[in-house]
Write an enzyme that holds these catalytic residues in place. Structure first.
Site, PDB file in Angstrom:
ATOM      1  N   ASP A 143       0.800  -1.223   0.000  1.00 16.40           N
ATOM      2  CA  ASP A 143       0.000   0.000   0.000  1.00 16.40           C
ATOM      3  C   ASP A 143       0.835   1.276   0.000  1.00 16.40           C
ATOM      4  OD1 ASP A 143      -3.030   1.001   0.855  1.00 16.40           O
ATOM      5  OD2 ASP A 143      -1.452   2.261   1.657  1.00 16.40           O
ATOM      6  N   ALA A 171      -4.614   2.698  -0.625  1.00 15.19           N
ATOM      7  CA  ALA A 171      -4.455   1.993  -1.898  1.00 15.19           C
ATOM      8  C   ALA A 171      -5.086   0.604  -1.836  1.00 15.19           C
ATOM      9  CB  ALA A 171      -2.973   1.889  -2.270  1.00 15.19           C
ATOM     10  N   ASP A 172      -4.848  -0.110  -0.735  1.00 12.73           N
ATOM     11  CA  ASP A 172      -5.449  -1.435  -0.563  1.00 12.73           C
ATOM     12  C   ASP A 172      -6.972  -1.352  -0.516  1.00 12.73           C
ATOM     13  OD1 ASP A 172      -3.346  -3.251  -0.563  1.00 12.73           O
ATOM     14  OD2 ASP A 172      -2.875  -2.898   1.536  1.00 12.73           O
ATOM     15  N   GLN A 173      -7.484  -0.358   0.201  1.00 18.23           N
ATOM     16  CA  GLN A 173      -8.928  -0.280   0.372  1.00 18.23           C
ATOM     17  C   GLN A 173      -9.627   0.155  -0.909  1.00 18.23           C
ATOM     18  OE1 GLN A 173     -10.051   1.463   4.266  1.00 18.23           O
ATOM     19  NE2 GLN A 173      -7.920   1.121   4.839  1.00 18.23           N
TER      20      GLN A 173
END
Length: 400
Positions: A143, A171-173
């Site tokens: 992320d 970024a991950d979410q």
């Protein structure tokens, strides 16, 4: 009560944040998510935590956050017997989700073509850091690395100090949301055509998409963002947009008429700044002047004055204060579930409300392999075959 995704069966090979958050969102809406974990160790997030502490003395808050409403089976994916079993399960599955580095699962026989061969209707959603080909295909796609590469970190923080990553895995979410978006689109297409497909999501593309207005501004206006040296909240914005001090705590002030703001603050000397070009060119100076005025007020007093004048503003909360905010409480956004080892776990509840098929929390995050026996039995695997898998170490089961 049926939920929107009741009847959708998902084989979830994902780990860490992106994939598990995506499948949790689908599970909240009723999908049957079977979390396929590594025999023994399970999801890598089980071994990571915050503050060097564990919920209930043994459980990771990182794992507990993203894995409710799922069942776990823990398998040795390198075993050919396990491969055969998984493919039997795939015949009845609707969706496969994975976010390993490109090619890792395919080498073990769990790529899209492998699943498609046994179930042409399968939807195979693959998440990666940088996509499945190109010069960065072998890089780790974490992320914070993506935040930096995409330009988010360079835009954040004060100009007279180092740039600052976001205080959450954005970024991950965002990648998780794109997985859900792709999977639901593919399910709808399959309803119309009967055809499955591969869905590819990567963190870099998702991060860029959510920086759309920043990229359009820079690439079309011939300007580069320069971070301000004050509490201005965006490198492209003029004052007063930003974070301001009060006698106790901070407030944010967003897009609001500057004249209204300085009138409310009883600071007529600020009128000399009241045009768009000046508010941008001298934004650090304006911030300092406005901040000097806001510091005269208690936070609650200032918010009341600003809100009465329809100034866009809000308090700056830490996590504990935000959890107790009256609107958060009213919406019921802090929920909980009972976990066999961690006890009562406070979590964020489902964010989407459905009038006919509401999302609910029905299961805690599972223990490693907790549901392995019942899952295989549902797929018609005989008890002696299940026992043989356990005896060979190809499946582990944690007892609740």
């Amino acid at each position: 009560m049926d939920k929107a995704l009741s009847g959708v069966k998902i084989l979830d090979f994902s780990h860490l944040l992106q994939g598990p958050f995506a499948t949790q969102l689908l599970a909240d809406m009723g999908a049957d998510v079977i979390k396929v974990e590594r025999a023994g160790a399970g999801d890598m997030f089980r071994s990571m935590t915050f503050f060097a502490k564990w919920v209930g003395g043994s459980e990771s808050p990182n794992f507990l956050a993203w894995n409710r409403n799922k069942r776990s089976i823990a398998l040795n994916l390198k075993s050919r017997k396990v491969h055969a079993l998984v493919m039997r399960m795939a015949e009845q599955a609707d969706v496969v989700v994975q976010n390993f580095r490109p090619g890792v699962l395919a080498k073990l026989g769990y790529g899209y073509e492998d699943f498609k061969a046994v179930n042409p209707r399968i939807i195979y959603c693959s998440g990666s850091g940088y996509g499945e080909d190109g010069p960065y295909v072998d890089r780790p796609g974490q992320d914070m690395l993506i935040q930096g590469l995409a330009g988010l970190i360079a835009n954040t923080g004060r100009g007279d100090a180092a740039p600052v990553p976001a205080g959450a895995g954005l970024a991950d979410q965002i990648g998780a949301m794109n997985m859900v978006y792709g999977i639901l689109s593919a399910l709808y297409y399959r309803e119309k055509t009967g055809k499955g497909q591969k869905v590819e999501v990567n963190l870099l593309a998702g991060m860029l998409a959510h920086l759309g207005q920043e990229y359009v501004g820079v690439l079309n206006l011939g300007e580069d963002f320069v971070r301000p040296n004050s509490g201005i909240g965006h490198p492209g914005m003029q004052a007063p947009f930003g974070v301001y001090e009060t006698r106790y705590g901070y407030v944010t002030i967003a897009m609001s008429p500057f004249k209204t703001l300085y009138q409310v603050l009883e600071a007529p000397h600020l009128a000399v700044y009241d045009d768009l070009e000046t508010l941008f060119a001298k934004r650090d100076e304006v911030w300092e002047k406005v901040n000097a005025e806001t510091r005269k007020y208690r936070r609650g007093e200032l918010l009341e004055k600003l809100l009465d004048a329809d100034i866009w503003c809000a308090p700056v909360h830490d996590i504990r204060a935000a959890a107790e905010d009256p609107q958060v409480t009213h919406l019921g956004l802090i929920a909980s579930y009972e976990h066999p080892k961690a006890g009562t776990v406070k979590v964020i509840g489902p964010a989407v409300r459905m009038s006919e098929t509401p999302a609910t929390i029905d299961r805690p995050a599972p223990l490693v392999g907790q549901h392995g026996r019942e899952i295989l039995a549902e797929f018609g695997v005989p008890a002696d075959e299940i026992a043989a898998l356990e005896a060979a170490g190809d499946m582990t089961v944690a007892e609740a």
